[in-house]
Write a protein that holds these residues in place. Structure first.
Motif, short mmCIF file in Angstrom:
data_model
loop_
_atom_site.label_atom_id
_atom_site.label_comp_id
_atom_site.label_asym_id
_atom_site.label_seq_id
_atom_site.Cartn_x
_atom_site.Cartn_y
_atom_site.Cartn_z
N CYS A 12 0.82 -1.22 0.00
CA CYS A 12 0.00 0.00 0.00
C CYS A 12 0.85 1.26 0.00
CB CYS A 12 -0.93 0.02 1.21
SG CYS A 12 -2.19 -1.29 1.15
N LEU A 66 -7.85 1.32 -2.95
CA LEU A 66 -8.33 1.85 -1.67
C LEU A 66 -9.12 3.14 -1.88
CD1 LEU A 66 -5.08 1.31 0.44
CD2 LEU A 66 -7.13 -0.12 0.41
N ALA A 67 -10.12 3.36 -1.05
CA ALA A 67 -10.92 4.58 -1.14
C ALA A 67 -10.10 5.81 -0.78
CB ALA A 67 -12.13 4.47 -0.22
N LYS A 68 -9.17 5.66 0.15
CA LYS A 68 -8.31 6.75 0.58
C LYS A 68 -6.86 6.36 0.34
CE LYS A 68 -7.15 9.56 4.58
NZ LYS A 68 -7.25 9.70 6.03
N ARG A 69 -6.10 7.25 -0.27
CA ARG A 69 -4.69 6.98 -0.55
C ARG A 69 -3.93 6.75 0.76
NH1 ARG A 69 -0.60 9.50 -4.69
NH2 ARG A 69 1.31 8.95 -3.65
N SER A 112 -10.28 3.33 8.98
CA SER A 112 -8.98 3.16 8.35
C SER A 112 -8.90 1.80 7.67
CB SER A 112 -7.88 3.26 9.41
OG SER A 112 -6.63 2.93 8.83
#
Length: 134
Positions: free
Chosen positions: A36, A51-54, A92
């Motif tokens: 990630c 992923l929805a959030k970097r 998260s």
């Protein structure tokens, strides 16, 4: 004729003497984080796209904290402690690595002036991330 039953205790004794190799911080980072966060810690790993959030750019943690590496916060995040009440979603996508990081404890000051018994692998990963700072 020797009994094979004598061989088993000898093998067990030898196995107890073999030291278990603890992965380095770089090795654990490559295994658990790089997919990630990317190999350089910039949040650009191959799994980041899904992923929805970097993922966080780990190279900028100290810069975002007035130049001081936030070791205690980094360890809390890796350990899986987010301050969220049990049973509540943390929001998260970061997995909890706590169970993977149990084992030998070493005293470590994450920057808060307190020597805290901390799993050695957690210390190694945090120190590796500290090394990535720009």
């Amino acid at each position: 004729m020797r009994s094979h039953w004598m061989v088993v205790p000898m093998m067990l004794a030898l196995a107890a003497c073999v030291e278990r190799k603890i992965p380095s911080g770089a090795e654990d980072y490559a295994t658990f984080c790089a997919a990630c966060h990317g190999p350089g810690g910039r949040g650009d790993g191959p799994a980041a796209e899904g992923l929805a959030k970097r993922p966080a750019d780990l190279t900028r943690l100290a810069a975002a904290n007035g130049g001081a590496f936030p070791g205690t916060r980094v360890m809390a995040k890796i350990w899986g402690y987010t301050g969220v009440a049990p049973g509540k979603a943390s929001g998260s996508p970061m997995p909890e690595f706590g169970p993977l990081l149990q084992g030998d404890l070493v005293p470590y000051d994450g920057g808060d002036g307190i020597q805290t018994p901390t799993p050695v692998r957690l210390v190694q990963i945090a120190e590796y991330v500290k090394m990535l700072q720009e």
